[in-house]
Motif scaffolding. Structure first.
Motif, mmCIF file in Angstrom:
data_model
loop_
_atom_site.group_PDB
_atom_site.id
_atom_site.type_symbol
_atom_site.label_atom_id
_atom_site.label_comp_id
_atom_site.label_asym_id
_atom_site.label_seq_id
_atom_site.Cartn_x
_atom_site.Cartn_y
_atom_site.Cartn_z
ATOM 1 N N HIS A 107 -6.824 -6.261 0.865
ATOM 2 C CA HIS A 107 -6.637 -5.174 -0.090
ATOM 3 C C HIS A 107 -5.407 -5.415 -0.959
ATOM 4 N N LYS A 136 -10.142 5.380 0.256
ATOM 5 C CA LYS A 136 -8.728 5.742 0.092
ATOM 6 C C LYS A 136 -8.171 6.487 1.305
ATOM 7 N N GLU A 173 0.824 -1.203 0.000
ATOM 8 C CA GLU A 173 0.000 0.000 0.000
ATOM 9 C C GLU A 173 0.865 1.263 0.000
ATOM 10 N N THR A 192 -9.986 0.646 0.695
ATOM 11 C CA THR A 192 -10.087 0.379 -0.741
ATOM 12 C C THR A 192 -10.876 1.439 -1.497
ATOM 13 N N TYR A 193 -12.004 1.851 -0.935
ATOM 14 C CA TYR A 193 -12.910 2.721 -1.682
ATOM 15 C C TYR A 193 -12.817 4.185 -1.246
#
Length: 397
Positions: free
Chosen positions: A131, A376, A39, A373-374
């Motif tokens: 993720h 951020k 990440e 994930t969505y």
């Protein structure tokens, strides 16, 4: 010239600050650490590509020692040379080393292993690894053949768990990849920059094997406790495949029967090591501190991580030419798909099986996964949310 020096200092400072942030927030064990690294280093900082990162992970899976720490060192070397690797290691490792040394010296009467916030941080690890696996699978297993390799690797690692299972799966996947993609052309990717010479790499590999042979001989000839400690920790770090949990029985065999510390002290330290972020190999700092104070903790940390340093610095200078060889590209495509399968297997066991026990746990994981994930949101927000959520859940369990 001065501008280049300033850029170098700025780059080293970035490496230290980012790796320290990871060292303070990366809970959940080695596979979760790879998710945090992915990440931060790949998605956010873009210091290396998805493929380069997967290649580096595959290399470190082959090497003995703490794979996640070696990946962190490798990223630091790629970004900032030898000093960059050292800074990446220090930033990621020192927070847990300091915490475990303090625990050994002061806090042995406090039991934090079952705290609610610890459980919440384990759930964070589930979301982070999920993720990372999702992102890597999209890039590294886009066709049916590589999806089949992912499934094969997942099944083998889960059904036949053993010390060398992961290494065997990677080798088999490499052979399958070579057969399926044997006409693969050389990659057009920009070569990774390894500012380390092959001569220096050869010296590091020679030193790794020399210490492995010479230290036990000197230990028998010279009766000196600190040398005996160094030898025990060095061998534990040099001979372990499979990550931090595998090193625990080795350390117990080295130090408990010989009277360095008792079983209760060992288990208390193991609980504390589970509760702190960073690599599980820092459990050595706790053992060293119990035996010889903070100085022993630092010696133990240096000794157990030295093999990992020597191996990654020794192999990186040769890795670039190997990984870009047209005949090896197909094999690496298979290996990278296997890495996805191995991470997916680890997402189920031990991460999921040791963390998700109820519908409420699953809901919190879903929330954390969505935040990452969505929405951020930065990883530290996920970590804080997980800790708070775990504390709240503990009141209802």
């Amino acid at each position: 010239m001065k501008q280049i020096e300033q850029q170098g200092r700025s780059r080293w400072l970035d490496i230290l600050l980012i790796s320290t942030r990871l060292g303070l927030t990366s809970f959940g064990g080695p596979v979760a650490h790879l998710g945090y690294f992915h990440e931060e280093y790949v998605r956010k900082q873009k210091w290396l590509s998805e493929k380069d990162y997967a290649d580096l992970v595959a290399l470190c899976q082959f090497l003995p020692g703490p794979a996640s720490s070696q990946v962190g060192i490798g990223v630091g070397v790629i970004r900032g040379g030898l000093l960059g690797g050292i800074l990446a290691f220090l930033g990621f490792t020192l927070p847990s080393v300091i915490a475990l040394i303090l625990f050994a010296l002061v806090l042995q009467s406090i039991d934090v292993a079952d705290a609610g916030w610890i459980h919440g941080l384990k759930l964070v690890a589930v979301a982070v690894v999920a993720h990372a696996v999702m992102g890597m699978a999209q890039k590294l297993a886009p066709d049916l053949q590589r999806k089949a390799i992912v499934l094969f690797s997942l099944a083998i690692v889960l059904l036949w768990q053993g010390v060398f299972t992961q290494v065997s799966v990677i080798i088999l996947a490499g052979l399958v990849g070579y057969l399926l993609y044997n006409e693969q052309k050389g990659s057009d990717d920009v070569p990774l920059s390894f500012p380390i010479s092959r001569k220096f790499g050869a010296i590091c590999l020679t030193l790794f094997f020399a210490l492995l042979v010479i230290l036990p001989i000197i230990r028998e000839a010279v009766s000196y406790n600190w040398l005996a400690m160094f030898d025990s920790f060095y061998r534990a770090g040099a001979l372990v495949f499979g990550g931090g949990h595998v090193v625990l029985p080795l350390l117990e065999q080295e130090f408990v029967p010989g009277g360095w510390l008792n079983e209760e002290q060992f288990l208390a330290g193991y609980g504390a090591a589970q509760a702190v972020p960073g690599p599980l190999f820092t459990f050595a700092a706790y053992i060293g501190a119990v035996i010889s104070g903070w100085q022993g903790g630092l010696l133990a940390t240096f000794a157990i991580f030295l093999p990992a340093f020597l191996l990654i610095l020794g192999t990186l200078p040769f890795w670039n030419s190997i990984r870009r060889n047209p005949h090896i590209q197909g094999a690496l495509m298979g290996v990278n798909a296997a890495v996805v399968g191995i991470l997916l297997a680890a997402l189920y066991h031990p991460i999921w099986t040791s963390s998700v026990f109820s519908a409420a746990d699953f809901v919190l994981v879903a929330i954390l996964f969505s935040m990452l994930t969505y929405w951020k949101l930065p990883p530290w927000v996920i970590v804080v949310t997980g800790a708070v959520g775990g504390t709240i859940l503990s009141f209802f369990s």
